[in-house]
Design a protein around this motif. Structure first.
Motif, PDB file in Angstrom:
ATOM      1  N   HIS A   1       2.933   4.778  -3.058  1.00  0.00           N
ATOM      2  CA  HIS A   1       2.685   6.163  -2.651  1.00  0.00           C
ATOM      3  C   HIS A   1       3.993   6.905  -2.419  1.00  0.00           C
ATOM      4  O   HIS A   1       4.152   8.059  -2.837  1.00  0.00           O
ATOM      5  CB  HIS A   1       1.840   6.173  -1.383  1.00  0.00           C
ATOM      6  N   GLU A   2       4.950   6.250  -1.764  1.00  0.00           N
ATOM      7  CA  GLU A   2       6.237   6.889  -1.495  1.00  0.00           C
ATOM      8  C   GLU A   2       7.024   7.116  -2.787  1.00  0.00           C
ATOM      9  O   GLU A   2       7.713   8.132  -2.930  1.00  0.00           O
ATOM     10  CB  GLU A   2       7.055   6.035  -0.522  1.00  0.00           C
TER      11      GLU A   2
ATOM     12  N   GLU B   1       0.824  -1.214   0.000  1.00  0.00           N
ATOM     13  CA  GLU B   1       0.000   0.000   0.000  1.00  0.00           C
ATOM     14  C   GLU B   1       0.856   1.262   0.000  1.00  0.00           C
ATOM     15  O   GLU B   1       0.569   2.228  -0.710  1.00  0.00           O
ATOM     16  CB  GLU B   1      -0.924   0.018   1.224  1.00  0.00           C
ATOM     17  N   LYS B   2       1.914   1.254   0.810  1.00  0.00           N
ATOM     18  CA  LYS B   2       2.673   2.476   1.055  1.00  0.00           C
ATOM     19  C   LYS B   2       3.782   2.726   0.047  1.00  0.00           C
ATOM     20  O   LYS B   2       4.083   3.874  -0.277  1.00  0.00           O
ATOM     21  CB  LYS B   2       3.268   2.445   2.464  1.00  0.00           C
TER      22      LYS B   2
ATOM     23  N   GLU C   1       5.689   7.673  -5.782  1.00  0.00           N
ATOM     24  CA  GLU C   1       5.040   8.804  -6.447  1.00  0.00           C
ATOM     25  C   GLU C   1       5.430  10.127  -5.795  1.00  0.00           C
ATOM     26  O   GLU C   1       5.679  11.118  -6.475  1.00  0.00           O
ATOM     27  CB  GLU C   1       3.517   8.626  -6.399  1.00  0.00           C
ATOM     28  N   ARG C   2       5.493  10.149  -4.474  1.00  0.00           N
ATOM     29  CA  ARG C   2       5.846  11.382  -3.772  1.00  0.00           C
ATOM     30  C   ARG C   2       7.302  11.758  -4.041  1.00  0.00           C
ATOM     31  O   ARG C   2       7.632  12.938  -4.177  1.00  0.00           O
ATOM     32  CB  ARG C   2       5.611  11.220  -2.270  1.00  0.00           C
TER      33      ARG C   2
ATOM     34  N   ARG D   1       7.420  13.314  -7.467  1.00  0.00           N
ATOM     35  CA  ARG D   1       6.731  14.595  -7.557  1.00  0.00           C
ATOM     36  C   ARG D   1       7.593  15.752  -7.072  1.00  0.00           C
ATOM     37  O   ARG D   1       7.569  16.843  -7.612  1.00  0.00           O
ATOM     38  CB  ARG D   1       5.436  14.535  -6.734  1.00  0.00           C
TER      39      ARG D   1
END
Length: 253
Positions: free
Chosen positions: A180-181, A176-177, A183-184, A187
């Motif tokens: 997300h990490e 899950e994480k 992508e961050r 970005r």
């Protein structure tokens, strides 16, 4: 990796955190005498009472302190009781605030307007002490049920993302994480670090000394890694035939 573990609930400022078994009421009324009389009877009933003279002051208190119960007059300067109810329901608070709206307006449309604004209960003036205390006791039951449900949900969530043996996060949390990490990191951008490590000869440990010893080894390895990482880093234990530990450190500065 600047991987953020589930954050703990924010702590209210100062000594605003209620003690165990303590019920805090915020009483809001622009009339000083009535505010004083009501505060005294609530304190006699065992409540911890803070007061505010209008909705704006009350909202400031709610955003910086923790209250389980709110008793507010309707007609007040700056922000009236209906606007306060709406603001409380829109605020991101740690727990539920059971709200009683007090007013001399007794028409059905006023009752409906107050409840639609977010009030849980509605009292018309003059308010009798036994009735007010009975309504607050109802509020205590509702808040207790909400608190127990929230605690159970948080525990279920914790168990669903935690390896039961080591206490580290599990494969589900990693899956899950980690996206997300990534992508961050892209970005902003920031470098991202992911460390994968195996426990060497672990099968031999199990075969020679038994699975209980193997479990103790896993627990010791995870504990040792946790001691060396920061609070914002996280550790995952992925247990299959071979044991692989994923340590996700904070992004390189």
């Amino acid at each position: 990796m600047n991987a953020t573990a589930p954050s703990a609930p924010k702590a209210p400022a100062g000594d605003a955190k209620p003690n165990a078994g303590e019920w805090r009421v915020l009483l809001v009324d622009d009339e000083p005498t009535q505010r004083l009389i009501t505060a005294r009877l609530l304190k006699r009933a065992g409540f911890v009472v803070d007061t505010a003279q209008n909705g704006k002051e009350a909202l400031d208190r709610i955003n910086t302190s923790e209250y389980q119960l709110l008793v507010t007059d309707w007609e007040m300067p700056e922000m009236d009781g209906v606007a306060l109810c709406k603001a409380v329901r829109s605020a991101k608070l740690d727990g539920y605030v059971y709200t009683i709206l007090v007013t001399s307006r007794d028409a059905i449309e006023h009752l409906v307007a107050g409840l639609q604004a977010g009030a849980d209960d509605y009292l018309t003036k003059p308010v009798l002490e036994p009735e007010l205390l009975a309504r607050l006791n109802t509020g205590k039951r509702i808040v207790t049920l909400e608190r127990n449900l929230r605690t159970a949900n948080e525990e279920n969530r914790r168990l669903s993302i935690t390896d039961p043996l080591t206490g580290a996060f599990n494969r589900r949390y990693l899956m899950e994480k980690l996206p997300h990490e990534i992508e961050r990191s892209i970005r902003y951008p920031h470098p991202l670090a992911l460390l994968m490590c195996d426990v060497d000869h672990f099968k031999k440990i199990n075969d020679t000394n038994g699975h209980q010893t193997g479990d103790a080894v896993l627990q010791a390895v995870v504990a040792a890694i946790k001691q060396k990482v920061r609070g914002t880093d996280w550790v995952c234990a992925l247990r299959r035939r071979r044991v692989r530990l994923s340590y996700c450190p904070r992004r390189a500065r």
